[in-house]
Each structure stands twice: as structure tokens, then as C-alpha cells.
Design an enzyme around this catalytic site. Structure first.
Site, PDB file in Angstrom:
ATOM      1  N   TYR A  27       0.837  -1.207   0.000  1.00 34.86           N
ATOM      2  CA  TYR A  27       0.000   0.000   0.000  1.00 34.86           C
ATOM      3  C   TYR A  27       0.873   1.259   0.000  1.00 34.86           C
ATOM      4  O   TYR A  27       0.663   2.182  -0.781  1.00 34.86           O
ATOM      5  CB  TYR A  27      -0.965   0.011   1.193  1.00 34.86           C
ATOM      6  CG  TYR A  27      -1.624   1.368   1.340  1.00 34.86           C
ATOM      7  CD1 TYR A  27      -2.512   1.836   0.362  1.00 34.86           C
ATOM      8  CD2 TYR A  27      -1.310   2.207   2.404  1.00 34.86           C
ATOM      9  CE1 TYR A  27      -3.071   3.107   0.453  1.00 34.86           C
ATOM     10  CE2 TYR A  27      -1.866   3.472   2.499  1.00 34.86           C
ATOM     11  CZ  TYR A  27      -2.740   3.915   1.518  1.00 34.86           C
ATOM     12  OH  TYR A  27      -3.267   5.177   1.604  1.00 34.86           O
ATOM     13  N   ALA A  82      -1.148   8.571   4.343  1.00 31.39           N
ATOM     14  CA  ALA A  82      -2.276   8.007   5.094  1.00 31.39           C
ATOM     15  C   ALA A  82      -1.814   6.916   6.069  1.00 31.39           C
ATOM     16  O   ALA A  82      -0.774   6.288   5.884  1.00 31.39           O
ATOM     17  CB  ALA A  82      -3.292   7.418   4.116  1.00 31.39           C
ATOM     18  N   SER A 109      -2.439  13.952   7.115  1.00 35.11           N
ATOM     19  CA  SER A 109      -3.440  13.527   6.122  1.00 35.11           C
ATOM     20  C   SER A 109      -4.838  13.520   6.730  1.00 35.11           C
ATOM     21  O   SER A 109      -5.013  13.182   7.902  1.00 35.11           O
ATOM     22  CB  SER A 109      -3.086  12.124   5.641  1.00 35.11           C
ATOM     23  OG  SER A 109      -4.123  11.592   4.854  1.00 35.11           O
ATOM     24  N   TYR A 132      -9.186  16.204   1.976  1.00 30.18           N
ATOM     25  CA  TYR A 132      -9.980  15.661   0.874  1.00 30.18           C
ATOM     26  C   TYR A 132     -11.387  16.217   1.027  1.00 30.18           C
ATOM     27  O   TYR A 132     -11.893  16.313   2.158  1.00 30.18           O
ATOM     28  CB  TYR A 132     -10.048  14.133   0.943  1.00 30.18           C
ATOM     29  CG  TYR A 132      -8.809  13.437   0.417  1.00 30.18           C
ATOM     30  CD1 TYR A 132      -8.369  13.647  -0.885  1.00 30.18           C
ATOM     31  CD2 TYR A 132      -8.092  12.555   1.213  1.00 30.18           C
ATOM     32  CE1 TYR A 132      -7.234  13.004  -1.373  1.00 30.18           C
ATOM     33  CE2 TYR A 132      -6.957  11.909   0.730  1.00 30.18           C
ATOM     34  CZ  TYR A 132      -6.538  12.139  -0.568  1.00 30.18           C
ATOM     35  OH  TYR A 132      -5.428  11.508  -1.051  1.00 30.18           O
ATOM     36  N   THR A 158      -5.888  18.495  -1.605  1.00 33.16           N
ATOM     37  CA  THR A 158      -5.439  17.566  -2.651  1.00 33.16           C
ATOM     38  C   THR A 158      -6.436  17.597  -3.805  1.00 33.16           C
ATOM     39  O   THR A 158      -7.628  17.390  -3.596  1.00 33.16           O
ATOM     40  CB  THR A 158      -5.306  16.139  -2.086  1.00 33.16           C
ATOM     41  OG1 THR A 158      -4.284  16.154  -1.087  1.00 33.16           O
ATOM     42  CG2 THR A 158      -4.921  15.142  -3.162  1.00 33.16           C
ATOM     43  N   ARG A 167      -4.217   1.026  -8.077  1.00 29.79           N
ATOM     44  CA  ARG A 167      -2.960   0.421  -7.637  1.00 29.79           C
ATOM     45  C   ARG A 167      -3.168  -1.086  -7.601  1.00 29.79           C
ATOM     46  O   ARG A 167      -3.888  -1.603  -6.732  1.00 29.79           O
ATOM     47  CB  ARG A 167      -2.574   0.951  -6.258  1.00 29.79           C
ATOM     48  CG  ARG A 167      -2.366   2.476  -6.257  1.00 29.79           C
ATOM     49  CD  ARG A 167      -3.188   3.151  -5.231  1.00 29.79           C
ATOM     50  NE  ARG A 167      -3.190   4.597  -5.337  1.00 29.79           N
ATOM     51  CZ  ARG A 167      -3.341   5.405  -4.297  1.00 29.79           C
ATOM     52  NH1 ARG A 167      -3.476   4.917  -3.077  1.00 29.79           N
ATOM     53  NH2 ARG A 167      -3.402   6.692  -4.475  1.00 29.79           N
ATOM     54  N   LYS A 234      -2.570  21.140  -3.725  1.00 30.77           N
ATOM     55  CA  LYS A 234      -1.573  20.073  -3.923  1.00 30.77           C
ATOM     56  C   LYS A 234      -2.001  19.124  -5.035  1.00 30.77           C
ATOM     57  O   LYS A 234      -3.138  18.621  -5.021  1.00 30.77           O
ATOM     58  CB  LYS A 234      -1.414  19.280  -2.616  1.00 30.77           C
ATOM     59  CG  LYS A 234      -0.524  18.049  -2.736  1.00 30.77           C
ATOM     60  CD  LYS A 234      -0.286  17.418  -1.381  1.00 30.77           C
ATOM     61  CE  LYS A 234       0.526  16.155  -1.473  1.00 30.77           C
ATOM     62  NZ  LYS A 234      -0.239  15.022  -2.003  1.00 30.77           N
ATOM     63  N   HIS A 258       1.093  12.954  -6.568  1.00 30.74           N
ATOM     64  CA  HIS A 258       0.609  12.024  -5.541  1.00 30.74           C
ATOM     65  C   HIS A 258       1.527  10.802  -5.447  1.00 30.74           C
ATOM     66  O   HIS A 258       1.088   9.667  -5.298  1.00 30.74           O
ATOM     67  CB  HIS A 258      -0.824  11.603  -5.889  1.00 30.74           C
ATOM     68  CG  HIS A 258      -1.710  11.266  -4.724  1.00 30.74           C
ATOM     69  ND1 HIS A 258      -2.867  11.948  -4.452  1.00 30.74           N
ATOM     70  CD2 HIS A 258      -1.633  10.307  -3.777  1.00 30.74           C
ATOM     71  CE1 HIS A 258      -3.465  11.411  -3.389  1.00 30.74           C
ATOM     72  NE2 HIS A 258      -2.722  10.414  -2.962  1.00 30.74           N
ATOM     73  N   ASP A 289       6.744  17.600  -4.002  1.00 31.88           N
ATOM     74  CA  ASP A 289       7.074  16.274  -3.482  1.00 31.88           C
ATOM     75  C   ASP A 289       7.247  15.320  -4.661  1.00 31.88           C
ATOM     76  O   ASP A 289       6.979  15.672  -5.803  1.00 31.88           O
ATOM     77  CB  ASP A 289       6.030  15.767  -2.471  1.00 31.88           C
ATOM     78  CG  ASP A 289       4.672  15.453  -3.082  1.00 31.88           C
ATOM     79  OD1 ASP A 289       4.560  15.308  -4.329  1.00 31.88           O
ATOM     80  OD2 ASP A 289       3.702  15.337  -2.325  1.00 31.88           O
ATOM     81  N   VAL A 292      11.962  12.448  -3.809  1.00 31.96           N
ATOM     82  CA  VAL A 292      13.117  13.081  -3.147  1.00 31.96           C
ATOM     83  C   VAL A 292      13.708  12.079  -2.160  1.00 31.96           C
ATOM     84  O   VAL A 292      13.074  11.703  -1.180  1.00 31.96           O
ATOM     85  CB  VAL A 292      12.687  14.375  -2.409  1.00 31.96           C
ATOM     86  CG1 VAL A 292      13.846  14.949  -1.602  1.00 31.96           C
ATOM     87  CG2 VAL A 292      12.145  15.395  -3.402  1.00 31.96           C
TER      88      VAL A 292
HETATM   89  C1  GLV Z   1      -4.117   8.304  -0.134  1.00 31.11           C
HETATM   90  O1  GLV Z   1      -4.166   9.488  -0.260  1.00 31.11           O
HETATM   91  C2  GLV Z   1      -3.396   7.426  -0.983  1.00 31.11           C
HETATM   92  O2  GLV Z   1      -2.780   7.915  -1.950  1.00 31.11           O
HETATM   93  O3  GLV Z   1      -3.411   6.218  -0.749  1.00 31.11           O
END
Ligand code: GLV
Length: 361
Positions: A27, A82, A109, A132, A158, A167, A234, A258, A289, A292
Site C-alpha cells: 500500500y 495516510a 493527512s 480531501y 489535494t 494500484r 496540492k 501524488h 514532493d 526526493v
Molecule cells: C491516499 O491518499 C493514498 O494515496 O493512498
């Protein structure tokens, strides 16, 4: 200085991988789809070259700076990520203590396992709150008010996640929060559970059900009107969007994709920073970000126009290996590496990191 025998942040990730359950490691580590952007974020820093200056007196170096008017000991902040209690039992409390010991900003977060009040209470330093926007606007507005009342000194909206990026590692693992862990800030409003779903990521399902995919620039102006604290937008990768952020009252933007977790194929943040900083012309602050991992990356970011960088995954690796001390060690390692890079590049102050210091291959 780093725990787990690691000499650098890449080795620390390996030490964390050995300690974390696969569902958690995947994750934190994963990106969207083929993870091209995830890899590019790191690779792109290597294509920026540092044209160091010689015969500059660097015997005394000062890494301190300000972000949104707040003094920090270095231009390295903690990014919002998170679910820190998946990494260590103290979760976000450990992160907050580490950030304040390093005299820098922690950005908490919305999706934390610890409430914003508790995090602000243990932190001796500045806390920003990443937001969020939920379909449930009343819950969103209440959360903004809570964050402000708790002492958060900026909101970080965000804007790159109308839906969660796909993912595939999370789909395979059916990512969800274990019993006892919740989205603590949203529990009272009935949005605390990230439950097991068959054949999908529980977090992707949570986003699809609960987050507002109709968000537009008008809502940025709305958010501006319901908060007194500065607002950062962001998730910006385009100069025209950075200009829109200025037009809608933002005090800054975070150049971010992200962590490669949303739109795969989006550019590395290192590749779009200079045009964005150029478009903004110093009217608002530009933070960045993404990938980095070295002090030299921080120096490159500053030279390309960033006020500061935010560090995401490495903080999680530090938490996983050694809790609060591990997260602190990540920040101190980057501080040390930045200090070293500045000395070798002929920079005594962060303001010496000017555009002539860098070129891109
Ligand atoms: C939450 O913001 C994530 O990207 O898992």
C-alpha cells in the site's frame, strides 16, 4: 544514524519491507497501473545536474528558511501520507513528535489513524492539514473547522484524486484497514471504515463512494471562504493550473503527482517544477514532493524554484523500522545530506540555490 543498518533512504525502504506485512508495504510503496510515474519521480532527479560554484566560503551554513511565513530549520517538510498506525503503534503521534524535534512542518493527512486534535496536542511545532473534499460537504466543513480549532496553521487541498488511482498491488491484496484502525478524523461523521471488499481495494471503493469527484476551481474559492488559514493546492503539474490556483486565492501550490499513485504517465515532478515556478513568478510559494531521496535532490528542487520539499514514503519507512526515532532519523539524514550538498555546491544559505546551479539532461 538511520536504523536497520541503512546508510541511505533507499536501503531504509528495504529494511522496512522486511518488517512490514506485504499488504501494508505494498500500500505504501505502490503506484498506479504500471508504476511508470512512480519510477520516473525518482529517476528524474538524477537527470538534473548541479553546476557547483568553487572558492565560496561555506564554513558556516544556514539551512533554515520560512514556508508560508513559518520559520523551519530546513526546507524539508513531512508530506501528508495516510494510515501511520499501519507502520507503528503510535502512528501519527510518532510522526508529529519527530517533525517537531526536527523543527519542521508536519502535514497531517485527512486519512490518519489519529485525530487532528491529538496530533496537534503532541506536536510542539507547526502542523498543516491535508484535506480531501467529501460528497458530504457538512462533514468536510466540520473537518476544516476542527483542524483550525486544533491549531492546524494551513490547509493543503489535494486536487489530483477525483477517484483513487488504480494500484494493482492493492487490488491483489484487497487492501483494507485491520480491525481497530479507522479514518479517525471522519469516524464521527460516519466515514471511518475502510473495509474489506471482494476483488478490489477497499480504499478505492471508499474514495468512489465518499469523495466528491465534481470538485472544481469554484470549490477552491468556497474553501477559501470557509477558512482563515492559508490554503495550498496540492497535485499541480501544469503552469496554467498554478496560475488558476493564484486566481482562486491559494497561498501556494504543491507540485505533486501524488507519489505516482494517481494518473500513471503523468510527468515526474522534477521535470515540471521549473516551468511552474516560472509561471508563478514568486506570487505564491511553490513546494514539491515526489521521489526526493537525497539531499542533492533537495538542493536541485530549491534551485529549480521550490521553497521546500515534502517527504512522503521515507517517513513511513522510518516509522516502520524505528517509530518516532526512525522518522526523525530520516529527517536528520536529509538535513545532513542537504548541508553536505550545499557545502560542495558553494551555497552557504538556501537562498544561494539559484537557477544557474542546475541544468537538465
Ligand atoms: C491516499 O491518499 C493514498 O494515496 O493512498
Amino acid at each position: 544514524m538511520l536504523p536497520g543498518g541503512a546508510l541511505n533512504l533507499v536501503e531504509l525502504q528495504e529494511a522496512a519491507r522486511e518488517r512490514l506485512p506485504a499488504i501494508t508495504y505494498d500500500y505504501y510503496a505502490s503506484g498506479a497501473h504500471d508504476e511508470h510515474t512512480l519510477r520516473e519521480n525518482e529517476a528524474a532527479w538524477a537527470r538534473v545536474h548541479l553546476h557547483y560554484r568553487v572558492l565560496v566560503d561555506v564554513s558556516a551554513r544556514d539551512l533554515s528558511t520560512t514556508v508560508l511565513g513559518t520559520r523551519v530549520s530546513m526546507p524539508i517538510l513531512v508530506a501528508p501520507t495516510a494510515f501511520h498506525r499501519l507502520a507503528c503503534p503510535d502512528g501519527e503521534l510518532a510522526t508529529a513528535r519527530a517533525a517537531s524535534r526536527a523543527r519542521t512542518v508536519m502535514c497531517l493527512s485527512s486519512l490518519s489513524n489519529t485525530g487532528v486534535e491529538d496530533v496537534c496536542a503532541v506536536s510542539g511545532g507547526p502542523v498543516w492539514f491535508q484535506l480531501y473534499v467529501y460528497r458530504d460537504r457538512a462533514a468536510t466543513e466540520a473537518l476544516v473547522a476542527r483542524a483550525e480549532a486544533a491549531g492546524a496553521s494551513a490547509l493543503v487541498l489535494t486536487v489530483d484524486a477525483p477517484l483513487l488511482g488504480r494500484r494493482e498491488r492493492d487490488v491483489r491484496n484487497r487492501f483494507h484497514l485491520p480491525d481497530g484502525l479507522r479514518v479517525e478524523n471522519l469516524t464521527a461523521a460516519g466515514h471511518g471504515d475502510v473495509a474489506l471488499r471482494s476483488g478490489e481495494s477497499g480504499l478505492a471503493a471508499y474514495f468512489a463512494e465518499k469523495l466528491d469527484p465534481s470538485l472544481t476551481w469554484k470549490d477552491v474559492a468556497w474553501l477559501r471562504s470557509v477558512t482563515r488559514v492559508p490554503l495550498l493546492v496540492k497535485g499541480i503539474v501544469r503552469p496554467d493550473d498554478a496560475r488558476r490556483a493564484i486566481d482562486h486565492g491559494a497561498s501556494g501550490v504543491v507540485v505533486s503527482n501524488h507519489g505516482g499513485r494517481q494518473l500513471d504517465g503523468s510527468p515526474a515532478t522534477a521535470a515540471v517544477l521549473a516551468p511552474i515556478a516560472n509561471a508563478v513568478q514568486g506570487r505564491i510559494e511553490v513546494l514539491i514532493d515526489g521521489g526526493v531521496r537525497r539531499g542533492t535532490d533537495v538542493l536541485k528542487a530549491l534551485s529549480l524554484g521550490a521553497r521546500a520539499v515534502l517527504i512522503g514514503r521515507p517517513i513511513l519507512w522510518g516509522l516502520a523500522v524505528a517509530g518516532e526515532d526512525g522518522a526523525l532519523a530520516v529527517l536528520e539524514t536529509l538535513r545532513h545530506e542537504l548541508d553536505h550538498a550545499m557545502a560542495l555546491a558553494g551555497c552557504a544559505r538556501v537562498s544561494d540555490a539559484t537557477h544557474d546551479l542546475v541544468s537538465s539532461a
